[in-house]
Write a protein that holds these residues in place. Structure first.
Motif, PDB file in Angstrom:
ATOM      1  N   VAL A 590       0.843  -1.203   0.000  1.00 36.85           N
ATOM      2  CA  VAL A 590       0.000   0.000   0.000  1.00 36.85           C
ATOM      3  C   VAL A 590       0.875   1.248   0.000  1.00 36.85           C
ATOM      4  O   VAL A 590       0.582   2.239  -0.695  1.00 36.85           O
ATOM      5  N   ALA A 591       1.982   1.207   0.738  1.00 39.75           N
ATOM      6  CA  ALA A 591       2.899   2.351   0.784  1.00 39.75           C
ATOM      7  C   ALA A 591       3.452   2.660  -0.608  1.00 39.75           C
ATOM      8  O   ALA A 591       3.707   3.833  -0.945  1.00 39.75           O
ATOM      9  N   ALA A 592       3.607   1.625  -1.427  1.00 39.96           N
ATOM     10  CA  ALA A 592       4.135   1.820  -2.780  1.00 39.96           C
ATOM     11  C   ALA A 592       3.136   2.527  -3.685  1.00 39.96           C
ATOM     12  O   ALA A 592       3.502   3.006  -4.759  1.00 39.96           O
ATOM     13  N   LEU A 593       1.848   2.586  -3.248  1.00 38.98           N
ATOM     14  CA  LEU A 593       0.801   3.206  -4.069  1.00 38.98           C
ATOM     15  C   LEU A 593       0.517   4.655  -3.665  1.00 38.98           C
ATOM     16  O   LEU A 593      -0.388   5.285  -4.197  1.00 38.98           O
ATOM     17  N   VAL A 594       1.297   5.174  -2.713  1.00 40.11           N
ATOM     18  CA  VAL A 594       1.035   6.534  -2.221  1.00 40.11           C
ATOM     19  C   VAL A 594       1.034   7.547  -3.354  1.00 40.11           C
ATOM     20  O   VAL A 594       0.184   8.454  -3.409  1.00 40.11           O
ATOM     21  N   ASP A 595       1.977   7.418  -4.270  1.00 35.76           N
ATOM     22  CA  ASP A 595       2.051   8.369  -5.388  1.00 35.76           C
ATOM     23  C   ASP A 595       1.461   7.778  -6.657  1.00 35.76           C
ATOM     24  O   ASP A 595       1.668   8.318  -7.749  1.00 35.76           O
ATOM     25  N   GLY A 596       0.724   6.635  -6.540  1.00 33.92           N
ATOM     26  CA  GLY A 596       0.188   5.978  -7.726  1.00 33.92           C
ATOM     27  C   GLY A 596      -1.318   6.111  -7.829  1.00 33.92           C
ATOM     28  O   GLY A 596      -1.877   7.198  -7.625  1.00 33.92           O
ATOM     29  N   ASP A 597      -1.974   4.974  -8.128  1.00 28.83           N
ATOM     30  CA  ASP A 597      -3.423   4.924  -8.352  1.00 28.83           C
ATOM     31  C   ASP A 597      -4.158   5.261  -7.044  1.00 28.83           C
ATOM     32  O   ASP A 597      -4.122   4.502  -6.081  1.00 28.83           O
ATOM     33  N   ALA A 598      -4.859   6.388  -7.018  1.00 29.15           N
ATOM     34  CA  ALA A 598      -5.533   6.849  -5.803  1.00 29.15           C
ATOM     35  C   ALA A 598      -6.673   5.922  -5.409  1.00 29.15           C
ATOM     36  O   ALA A 598      -6.899   5.663  -4.210  1.00 29.15           O
ATOM     37  N   ASP A 599      -7.423   5.409  -6.423  1.00 27.48           N
ATOM     38  CA  ASP A 599      -8.540   4.522  -6.123  1.00 27.48           C
ATOM     39  C   ASP A 599      -8.048   3.202  -5.530  1.00 27.48           C
ATOM     40  O   ASP A 599      -8.637   2.670  -4.584  1.00 27.48           O
ATOM     41  N   ALA A 600      -6.973   2.660  -6.103  1.00 29.29           N
ATOM     42  CA  ALA A 600      -6.408   1.404  -5.588  1.00 29.29           C
ATOM     43  C   ALA A 600      -5.892   1.596  -4.172  1.00 29.29           C
ATOM     44  O   ALA A 600      -6.062   0.732  -3.304  1.00 29.29           O
ATOM     45  N   PHE A 601      -5.283   2.730  -3.922  1.00 31.81           N
ATOM     46  CA  PHE A 601      -4.774   3.037  -2.577  1.00 31.81           C
ATOM     47  C   PHE A 601      -5.949   3.102  -1.580  1.00 31.81           C
ATOM     48  O   PHE A 601      -5.894   2.521  -0.492  1.00 31.81           O
ATOM     49  N   ALA A 602      -7.008   3.806  -1.988  1.00 29.43           N
ATOM     50  CA  ALA A 602      -8.166   3.957  -1.101  1.00 29.43           C
ATOM     51  C   ALA A 602      -8.821   2.611  -0.812  1.00 29.43           C
ATOM     52  O   ALA A 602      -9.194   2.322   0.333  1.00 29.43           O
ATOM     53  N   ASP A 603      -8.977   1.773  -1.867  1.00 27.05           N
ATOM     54  CA  ASP A 603      -9.564   0.450  -1.657  1.00 27.05           C
ATOM     55  C   ASP A 603      -8.784  -0.347  -0.616  1.00 27.05           C
ATOM     56  O   ASP A 603      -9.352  -0.941   0.303  1.00 27.05           O
ATOM     57  N   ARG A 604      -7.467  -0.355  -0.761  1.00 30.02           N
ATOM     58  CA  ARG A 604      -6.633  -1.153   0.128  1.00 30.02           C
ATOM     59  C   ARG A 604      -6.660  -0.615   1.567  1.00 30.02           C
ATOM     60  O   ARG A 604      -6.673  -1.375   2.531  1.00 30.02           O
ATOM     61  N   MET A 605      -6.671   0.696   1.720  1.00 25.88           N
ATOM     62  CA  MET A 605      -6.713   1.258   3.065  1.00 25.88           C
ATOM     63  C   MET A 605      -8.051   0.951   3.756  1.00 25.88           C
ATOM     64  O   MET A 605      -8.086   0.619   4.947  1.00 25.88           O
ATOM     65  N   HIS A 606      -9.153   1.035   2.994  1.00 27.32           N
ATOM     66  CA  HIS A 606     -10.463   0.697   3.571  1.00 27.32           C
ATOM     67  C   HIS A 606     -10.514  -0.775   3.974  1.00 27.32           C
ATOM     68  O   HIS A 606     -11.068  -1.118   5.036  1.00 27.32           O
ATOM     69  N   VAL A 607      -9.929  -1.642   3.152  1.00 29.75           N
ATOM     70  CA  VAL A 607      -9.920  -3.072   3.476  1.00 29.75           C
ATOM     71  C   VAL A 607      -9.087  -3.333   4.731  1.00 29.75           C
ATOM     72  O   VAL A 607      -9.485  -4.100   5.618  1.00 29.75           O
ATOM     73  N   LEU A 608      -7.934  -2.692   4.841  1.00 27.27           N
ATOM     74  CA  LEU A 608      -7.106  -2.869   6.029  1.00 27.27           C
ATOM     75  C   LEU A 608      -7.828  -2.410   7.296  1.00 27.27           C
ATOM     76  O   LEU A 608      -7.732  -3.036   8.351  1.00 27.27           O
ATOM     77  N   PHE A 609      -8.550  -1.296   7.174  1.00 28.32           N
ATOM     78  CA  PHE A 609      -9.303  -0.792   8.324  1.00 28.32           C
ATOM     79  C   PHE A 609     -10.429  -1.757   8.692  1.00 28.32           C
ATOM     80  O   PHE A 609     -10.598  -2.116   9.870  1.00 28.32           O
ATOM     81  N   ASP A 610     -11.210  -2.178   7.674  1.00 33.59           N
ATOM     82  CA  ASP A 610     -12.355  -3.052   7.953  1.00 33.59           C
ATOM     83  C   ASP A 610     -11.908  -4.401   8.514  1.00 33.59           C
ATOM     84  O   ASP A 610     -12.544  -4.950   9.419  1.00 33.59           O
ATOM     85  N   GLN A 611     -10.813  -4.930   8.001  1.00 30.34           N
ATOM     86  CA  GLN A 611     -10.316  -6.205   8.514  1.00 30.34           C
ATOM     87  C   GLN A 611      -9.857  -6.065   9.973  1.00 30.34           C
ATOM     88  O   GLN A 611     -10.080  -6.955  10.792  1.00 30.34           O
ATOM     89  N   ALA A 612      -9.231  -4.962  10.296  1.00 28.62           N
ATOM     90  CA  ALA A 612      -8.801  -4.729  11.671  1.00 28.62           C
ATOM     91  C   ALA A 612     -10.007  -4.630  12.607  1.00 28.62           C
ATOM     92  O   ALA A 612      -9.992  -5.151  13.735  1.00 28.62           O
ATOM     93  N   LEU A 613     -11.075  -3.996  12.113  1.00 33.07           N
ATOM     94  CA  LEU A 613     -12.289  -3.867  12.905  1.00 33.07           C
ATOM     95  C   LEU A 613     -12.934  -5.234  13.135  1.00 33.07           C
ATOM     96  O   LEU A 613     -13.347  -5.566  14.257  1.00 33.07           O
TER      97      LEU A 613
END
Length: 635
Positions: A590-613
């Motif tokens: 996910v860190a590698a996508l910081v300057d890349g695809d914004a939608d892909a970055f957002a999807d992955r961050m939401h998944v990481l949050f939801d999985q943690a929850l």
């Protein structure tokens, strides 16, 4: 004119109960004697109490007693008391319906094990119906104290769904219950058999239980009844006798009388207290929890006597609420005979009794918990399994005894392999690592969820024990249990992790360097999750999981928020903090996508949050959105 009998139908629950008595509970038939004698004793206690305010109710009859008569020819047993008695309306109400709210729970508790099911009868206040275990017809004749002789009542039923009621003349106040025995129940027509049952179950009852003497008839070569009544029991209140004269069996029998529990108690204490207040206490700790321990409308408490006169059954003012499991008797020499519940709340003598009883119960528990005898410690383990959650309430209710209660608490922990709550706080401190100055814990819905919490990963790696708290009362208790023996209790799922002296300075410096490298990821993730997370930060508490959620210091934990919502209460909104494991491959991707695809970055961050929850036992506000994101990542 004498009115003809009026036929009525039993309440539906009574019909069900009668079928149970008649067809199922045959393993311990003799309990009907215990229950009917106990009811007769209660009736005399009630008369004594009402006669304090209205002495006319005694009707000039000074002695109170129970008489049991046999008629082998008619095949009947009659149990008579000269207690308070019943009016016509009371006979219909008490014998035709079950008003107690626990009736439904009674049937739910039935297991099919006759012996265990039979023990439930007294607990649920349905002891009268045990008569139908041995009788195919029961006749009750009664007159309430204070009513005219012409206002007696005869109640009769064959246990077939109906009963009849008619008015009779009855010169004596009180009640006579006549059991017409079924075929095959002749053993109960033996005076010797009945006397042995009475001595077994009712020897402690404080009024005489009388039966006709039997004499040997040498002409007929058999025993015959004389015209002289004799007392079968000791007829003295057990708690008034010297301890040296009372056997363990008698203590256990009295416990079964006051608690309607066929099991033996775990422990008891019998003391005469003198000083500012003078009273006798006989307190028992049961071996198992009653069915209605968590019923908020249930009235618990001790039997209260004043100078041996029964006052009330459930004087809850004599013990704090968190000791509602205790059974027993308190007999005061100082309280007035006309004491009411309202006066009990205001009485200084009652406060002294309450303090004294509380300390005695805690002493009993400490004696079991700290004993060098393995059998005694096992008794405490039994107590904790049954009543541990109730004792935890004492941390908030009894500030004066917090320290003593804290030593009695038991928990599951990562030191063990099961959900058994056997670890004391003293045990935990004794195993603390060098440099450790805190007691760590995690709360969850179950032992499985707690032991699998990602927050434990770094603690397992370092060999640091963590308490696993899974009882619903734990979060509330922790608001009062802040420290033990100078060691603060700290949640591993709250605030930033600080292992103090257990962290190497070089490692700390390396962590700070790593956190700086991931600063762009944290900043962008914070923006993406601003509606879900209070903050995003790098953590080193994780060794296997990519992320976890924690509560900020001062905020309500996620576990407590979920409990309040389940209880229908409004929980204050508090966003969790998302922590990311910089050493996990998913976080690095996910860190590698910081300057890349914004939608892909957002999807992955939401998944990481939801999985943690989800890993913490939480629920997702938008499960469909989570599924769509996962599907896109898999596609």
């Amino acid at each position: 004119m004498v009115a003809s009998p009026e036929t009525m139908s039993f309440q539906a629950e009574v019909k069900q109960l009668l079928q149970l008595m008649i067809h199922s509970l045959y393993s311990n038939k003799e309990i009907f004697v215990r229950e009917l004698v106990s009811n007769a004793s209660d009736a005399t206690d009630k008369l004594r109490f009402e006669a304090i305010a209205d002495p006319i109710l005694l009707e000039g009859d000074g002695e109170l007693a129970i008489k049991i008569a046999l008629d082998p020819v008619a095949r009947t047993i009659s149990i008579t008391d000269n207690g308070i008695g019943m009016s016509r309306d009371e006979a219909i109400q008490h014998l035709g319906t079950i008003a107690k709210s626990g009736t439904k729970e009674f049937f739910q508790k039935l297991s099919g094990d006759q012996q265990k099911d039979a023990t439930l009868i007294g607990q649920f206040g349905v002891g009268f119906y045990s008569a139908f275990i041995v009788a195919d017809k029961v006749t009750v004749e009664s007159r309430r104290a204070g009513l005219p002789v012409t206002e007696g009542v005869r109640w009769e039923s064959a246990g077939d769904g109906e009963f009849s009621v008619e008015a009779i003349e009855r010169p004596e106040r009180g009640t006579t219950i006549t059991l017409h025995l079924r075929e095959g129940e002749d053993e109960f027509l033996s005076a010797w058999r009945l006397k042995s049952i009475i001595r077994k179950y009712s020897d402690h009852i404080s009024l005489p239980i009388r039966m006709l003497k039997e004499e040997w008839d040498s002409e007929k070569n058999e025993m015959r009844q004389s015209d002289e009544w004799e007392s079968v029991n000791q007829a003295s209140a057990l708690w008034t006798r010297p301890k040296s004269e009372i056997t363990d069996e008698q203590y256990a029998s009295f416990y079964q009388h006051v608690s309607h529990d066929n099991d033996k108690p775990l422990a008891w204490t019998h003391n005469r207290v003198e000083g500012r207040s003078e009273y006798t206490q006989l307190l028992y700790i049961p071996a198992r929890a009653p069915f209605d321990l968590w019923d908020r409308n249930r009235r618990g408490g001790l039997k209260l006597y004043v100078k041996r006169v029964f006052i009330m059954d459930d004087a809850e003012q004599l013990l704090p609420t968190y000791m509602r499991f205790v059974r027993g008797v308190v007999d005061s020499a100082d309280l007035p005979l006309n004491v009411s519940r309202e006066l009990l709340q205001e009485s200084r003598d009652v406060r002294a009794i309450r303090e004294g009883c509380t300390k005695r119960v805690l002493s009993m528990l400490e004696a079991m918990a700290d004993s060098e005898d393995a059998a005694e410690r096992e008794k405490y383990a039994t107590f904790w399994r049954e009543f541990g959650q109730v004792l935890k309430e004492g941390m908030g209710e009894d500030h004066a005894n917090q320290e003593r209660i804290g030593k009695l608490l038991r928990f599951a922990s990562t030191h063990g392999e099961s959900a058994d709550q056997t670890v004391s706080l003293a045990d935990y401190i004794g195993r603390m690592k060098e440099g450790q100055d805190k007691i760590y814990y995690v709360t969850a819905d179950s032992w499985q969820a707690a032991s699998a919490s990602p927050h434990l990963e770094v603690f397992r790696k370092k060999g640091i024990e963590v308490l696993l708290l899974t009882d619903r009362v734990d979060e509330w208790m922790l608001s009062f249990l802040n420290e033990f023996d100078g060691k603060a209790l700290v949640s591993v799922a709250r605030g930033d992790l600080d292992l103090g002296q257990m962290e190497d300075e070089a490692v700390k410096a390396e962590h700070e360097k790593t956190a700086e490298q991931f600063k762009p990821l944290v900043e962008k993730a914070t923006e993406v999750l601003k509606d879900k997370a209070k903050e995003v930060r790098i953590t080193f508490r994780l060794t296997e999981s990519p992320s976890c959620v924690v509560s900020d210091e001062g905020d309500m934990s996620g576990y407590l928020q979920r409990m309040l919502k389940q209880a229908g209460q409004n929980a204050p909104a508090a966003k969790p903090i998302l922590e990311l494991n910089p050493e996990h491959v998913l976080v690095q991707k996910v860190a590698a996508l910081v300057d890349g695809d914004a939608d892909a970055f957002a999807d992955r961050m939401h998944v990481l949050f939801d999985q943690a929850l989800l890993a913490e036992g939480g629920t997702l506000d938008d499960a469909a959105a989570y599924v769509k994101r996962v599907n896109r990542l898999l596609g």
